[in-house]
Design a protein around this motif. Structure first.
Motif, PDB file in Angstrom:
ATOM      1  N   ILE A 176     -28.353 -23.467 -23.065  1.00  0.00           N
ATOM      2  CA  ILE A 176     -28.407 -22.352 -22.115  1.00  0.00           C
ATOM      3  C   ILE A 176     -29.846 -21.875 -21.942  1.00  0.00           C
ATOM      4  O   ILE A 176     -30.279 -21.574 -20.825  1.00  0.00           O
ATOM      5  CB  ILE A 176     -27.481 -21.214 -22.576  1.00  0.00           C
ATOM      6  N   PHE A 177     -30.609 -21.827 -23.028  1.00  0.00           N
ATOM      7  CA  PHE A 177     -32.016 -21.436 -22.957  1.00  0.00           C
ATOM      8  C   PHE A 177     -32.795 -22.371 -22.022  1.00  0.00           C
ATOM      9  O   PHE A 177     -33.532 -21.924 -21.147  1.00  0.00           O
ATOM     10  CB  PHE A 177     -32.629 -21.450 -24.359  1.00  0.00           C
ATOM     11  N   ILE A 178     -32.605 -23.685 -22.200  1.00  0.00           N
ATOM     12  CA  ILE A 178     -33.302 -24.660 -21.351  1.00  0.00           C
ATOM     13  C   ILE A 178     -32.870 -24.505 -19.901  1.00  0.00           C
ATOM     14  O   ILE A 178     -33.712 -24.516 -18.986  1.00  0.00           O
ATOM     15  CB  ILE A 178     -33.030 -26.102 -21.852  1.00  0.00           C
ATOM     16  N   PHE A 179     -31.569 -24.336 -19.661  1.00  0.00           N
ATOM     17  CA  PHE A 179     -31.052 -24.185 -18.300  1.00  0.00           C
ATOM     18  C   PHE A 179     -31.649 -22.950 -17.632  1.00  0.00           C
ATOM     19  O   PHE A 179     -32.148 -23.018 -16.499  1.00  0.00           O
ATOM     20  CB  PHE A 179     -29.524 -24.102 -18.337  1.00  0.00           C
ATOM     21  N   ILE A 180     -31.639 -21.811 -18.317  1.00  0.00           N
ATOM     22  CA  ILE A 180     -32.176 -20.571 -17.755  1.00  0.00           C
ATOM     23  C   ILE A 180     -33.683 -20.695 -17.528  1.00  0.00           C
ATOM     24  O   ILE A 180     -34.214 -20.216 -16.522  1.00  0.00           O
ATOM     25  CB  ILE A 180     -31.865 -19.374 -18.671  1.00  0.00           C
ATOM     26  N   ARG A 181     -34.358 -21.346 -18.438  1.00  0.00           N
ATOM     27  CA  ARG A 181     -35.812 -21.533 -18.299  1.00  0.00           C
ATOM     28  C   ARG A 181     -36.141 -22.342 -17.045  1.00  0.00           C
ATOM     29  O   ARG A 181     -37.051 -21.998 -16.293  1.00  0.00           O
ATOM     30  CB  ARG A 181     -36.341 -22.227 -19.545  1.00  0.00           C
ATOM     31  N   ILE A 182     -35.385 -23.415 -16.800  1.00  0.00           N
ATOM     32  CA  ILE A 182     -35.597 -24.248 -15.602  1.00  0.00           C
ATOM     33  C   ILE A 182     -35.313 -23.436 -14.346  1.00  0.00           C
ATOM     34  O   ILE A 182     -36.093 -23.468 -13.388  1.00  0.00           O
ATOM     35  CB  ILE A 182     -34.719 -25.514 -15.665  1.00  0.00           C
ATOM     36  N   ILE A 183     -34.211 -22.694 -14.339  1.00  0.00           N
ATOM     37  CA  ILE A 183     -33.855 -21.875 -13.175  1.00  0.00           C
ATOM     38  C   ILE A 183     -34.940 -20.832 -12.913  1.00  0.00           C
ATOM     39  O   ILE A 183     -35.368 -20.644 -11.765  1.00  0.00           O
ATOM     40  CB  ILE A 183     -32.492 -21.174 -13.397  1.00  0.00           C
ATOM     41  N   ASN A 184     -35.402 -20.160 -13.956  1.00  0.00           N
ATOM     42  CA  ASN A 184     -36.444 -19.141 -13.777  1.00  0.00           C
ATOM     43  C   ASN A 184     -37.730 -19.739 -13.229  1.00  0.00           C
ATOM     44  O   ASN A 184     -38.390 -19.136 -12.385  1.00  0.00           O
ATOM     45  CB  ASN A 184     -36.719 -18.417 -15.095  1.00  0.00           C
ATOM     46  N   LYS A 185     -38.118 -20.921 -13.698  1.00  0.00           N
ATOM     47  CA  LYS A 185     -39.341 -21.552 -13.188  1.00  0.00           C
ATOM     48  C   LYS A 185     -39.205 -21.892 -11.719  1.00  0.00           C
ATOM     49  O   LYS A 185     -40.132 -21.719 -10.943  1.00  0.00           O
ATOM     50  CB  LYS A 185     -39.659 -22.810 -13.992  1.00  0.00           C
ATOM     51  N   ARG A 186     -38.043 -22.379 -11.315  1.00  0.00           N
ATOM     52  CA  ARG A 186     -37.837 -22.735  -9.898  1.00  0.00           C
ATOM     53  C   ARG A 186     -37.911 -21.500  -9.013  1.00  0.00           C
ATOM     54  O   ARG A 186     -38.521 -21.526  -7.964  1.00  0.00           O
ATOM     55  CB  ARG A 186     -36.517 -23.447  -9.712  1.00  0.00           C
ATOM     56  N   PHE A 187     -37.239 -20.424  -9.421  1.00  0.00           N
ATOM     57  CA  PHE A 187     -37.264 -19.210  -8.612  1.00  0.00           C
ATOM     58  C   PHE A 187     -38.635 -18.557  -8.642  1.00  0.00           C
ATOM     59  O   PHE A 187     -39.070 -17.979  -7.663  1.00  0.00           O
ATOM     60  CB  PHE A 187     -36.192 -18.228  -9.067  1.00  0.00           C
ATOM     61  N   LYS A 188     -39.333 -18.633  -9.748  1.00  0.00           N
ATOM     62  CA  LYS A 188     -40.657 -18.038  -9.862  1.00  0.00           C
ATOM     63  C   LYS A 188     -41.631 -18.747  -8.928  1.00  0.00           C
ATOM     64  O   LYS A 188     -42.426 -18.117  -8.258  1.00  0.00           O
ATOM     65  CB  LYS A 188     -41.155 -18.115 -11.305  1.00  0.00           C
ATOM     66  N   LYS A 189     -41.550 -20.070  -8.842  1.00  0.00           N
ATOM     67  CA  LYS A 189     -42.421 -20.824  -7.944  1.00  0.00           C
ATOM     68  C   LYS A 189     -42.166 -20.441  -6.498  1.00  0.00           C
ATOM     69  O   LYS A 189     -43.088 -20.289  -5.721  1.00  0.00           O
ATOM     70  CB  LYS A 189     -42.199 -22.323  -8.127  1.00  0.00           C
ATOM     71  N   LYS A 190     -40.897 -20.275  -6.111  1.00  0.00           N
ATOM     72  CA  LYS A 190     -40.580 -19.915  -4.733  1.00  0.00           C
ATOM     73  C   LYS A 190     -41.121 -18.548  -4.373  1.00  0.00           C
ATOM     74  O   LYS A 190     -41.614 -18.342  -3.283  1.00  0.00           O
ATOM     75  CB  LYS A 190     -39.067 -19.954  -4.516  1.00  0.00           C
ATOM     76  N   THR A 191     -41.041 -17.594  -5.296  1.00  0.00           N
ATOM     77  CA  THR A 191     -41.528 -16.260  -4.985  1.00  0.00           C
ATOM     78  C   THR A 191     -43.050 -16.204  -5.004  1.00  0.00           C
ATOM     79  O   THR A 191     -43.643 -15.428  -4.276  1.00  0.00           O
ATOM     80  CB  THR A 191     -40.963 -15.222  -5.971  1.00  0.00           C
ATOM     81  N   GLU A 192     -43.694 -17.029  -5.818  1.00  0.00           N
ATOM     82  CA  GLU A 192     -45.151 -17.031  -5.862  1.00  0.00           C
ATOM     83  C   GLU A 192     -45.753 -17.734  -4.654  1.00  0.00           C
ATOM     84  O   GLU A 192     -46.854 -17.438  -4.247  1.00  0.00           O
ATOM     85  CB  GLU A 192     -45.633 -17.720  -7.144  1.00  0.00           C
ATOM     86  N   GLU A 193     -45.039 -18.682  -4.070  1.00  0.00           N
ATOM     87  CA  GLU A 193     -45.564 -19.438  -2.940  1.00  0.00           C
ATOM     88  C   GLU A 193     -45.716 -18.573  -1.694  1.00  0.00           C
ATOM     89  O   GLU A 193     -46.589 -18.809  -0.885  1.00  0.00           O
ATOM     90  CB  GLU A 193     -44.641 -20.623  -2.628  1.00  0.00           C
ATOM     91  N   ALA A 194     -44.871 -17.587  -1.529  1.00  0.00           N
ATOM     92  CA  ALA A 194     -44.891 -16.780  -0.316  1.00  0.00           C
ATOM     93  C   ALA A 194     -45.186 -15.317  -0.642  1.00  0.00           C
ATOM     94  O   ALA A 194     -44.302 -14.475  -0.579  1.00  0.00           O
ATOM     95  CB  ALA A 194     -43.563 -16.896   0.407  1.00  0.00           C
ATOM     96  N   PRO A 195     -46.461 -15.013  -0.969  1.00  0.00           N
ATOM     97  CA  PRO A 195     -46.766 -13.606  -1.220  1.00  0.00           C
ATOM     98  C   PRO A 195     -46.758 -12.837   0.096  1.00  0.00           C
ATOM     99  O   PRO A 195     -47.214 -13.326   1.131  1.00  0.00           O
ATOM    100  CB  PRO A 195     -48.168 -13.639  -1.834  1.00  0.00           C
ATOM    101  N   ALA A 196     -46.222 -11.659   0.048  1.00  0.00           N
ATOM    102  CA  ALA A 196     -46.124 -10.848   1.254  1.00  0.00           C
ATOM    103  C   ALA A 196     -47.489 -10.254   1.590  1.00  0.00           C
ATOM    104  O   ALA A 196     -48.196  -9.757   0.711  1.00  0.00           O
ATOM    105  CB  ALA A 196     -45.110  -9.730   1.044  1.00  0.00           C
ATOM    106  N   ALA A 197     -47.844 -10.348   2.872  1.00  0.00           N
ATOM    107  CA  ALA A 197     -49.105  -9.765   3.326  1.00  0.00           C
ATOM    108  C   ALA A 197     -48.943  -8.244   3.354  1.00  0.00           C
ATOM    109  O   ALA A 197     -47.908  -7.741   3.780  1.00  0.00           O
ATOM    110  CB  ALA A 197     -49.461 -10.283   4.712  1.00  0.00           C
ATOM    111  N   PRO A 198     -49.961  -7.521   2.900  1.00  0.00           N
ATOM    112  CA  PRO A 198     -49.830  -6.068   2.899  1.00  0.00           C
ATOM    113  C   PRO A 198     -49.749  -5.537   4.330  1.00  0.00           C
ATOM    114  O   PRO A 198     -50.517  -5.944   5.204  1.00  0.00           O
ATOM    115  CB  PRO A 198     -51.096  -5.586   2.196  1.00  0.00           C
ATOM    116  N   VAL A 199     -48.806  -4.657   4.551  1.00  0.00           N
ATOM    117  CA  VAL A 199     -48.613  -4.073   5.879  1.00  0.00           C
ATOM    118  C   VAL A 199     -49.354  -2.740   5.907  1.00  0.00           C
ATOM    119  O   VAL A 199     -49.120  -1.871   5.078  1.00  0.00           O
ATOM    120  CB  VAL A 199     -47.115  -3.858   6.163  1.00  0.00           C
TER     121      VAL A 199
END
Length: 124
Positions: A83-106
């Motif tokens: 479960i630790f390995i599974f959660i770690r992989i999932i977190n890395k995938r979601f973390k990469k997606k959120t880091e790739e598209a930083p929101a421009a300051p409005v």
């Protein structure tokens, strides 16, 4: 009351939870078989041919099966690590997606005008 129950039971979260419990139970059986049928016999061979399921101490008329306890602990460790390995992989995938598209300051008009005023005052 029946309609309320149907509404509750058919919510997405409840159905997801039910699926998770069923898959978790099946995963638990797979891990138990892995521990009982593959890992523990190999560990038993490494420690001198000991069958852990047969390890027990008799105290009076009670039989304390500490070998089965050892198997259950190994079971738990394998499940927890999986479960630790599974959660770690999932977190890395979601973390990469959120880091790739930083929101421009409005910046709204008020902030822009205040910034211009501040810059003009600094220039004086």
């Amino acid at each position: 009351m029946w309609n309320e129950f149907k509404k509750f039971a058919l919510k997405g979260n409840v159905l997801d939870l039910a699926v998770g419990v069923i898959i978790g139970a099946a995963f638990g059986k797979i891990v138990s078989s892995l521990v009982d049928d593959i890992i523990m016999p190999l560990v038993g061979l490494l420690v001198g041919g000991v069958d852990f399921s047969e390890l027990a101490i008799t105290v009076g008329e009670a039989k304390v099966k500490y070998g089965l306890f050892i198997q259950t602990v190994v079971d738990f460790l394998i499940i927890a690590f999986s479960i630790f390995i599974f959660i770690r992989i999932i977190n890395k995938r979601f973390k990469k997606k959120t880091e790739e598209a930083p929101a421009a300051p409005v910046v709204d008009k008020k902030e822009e005008l205040l910034t211009e005023i501040r810059d003009l005052l600094k220039g004086q």
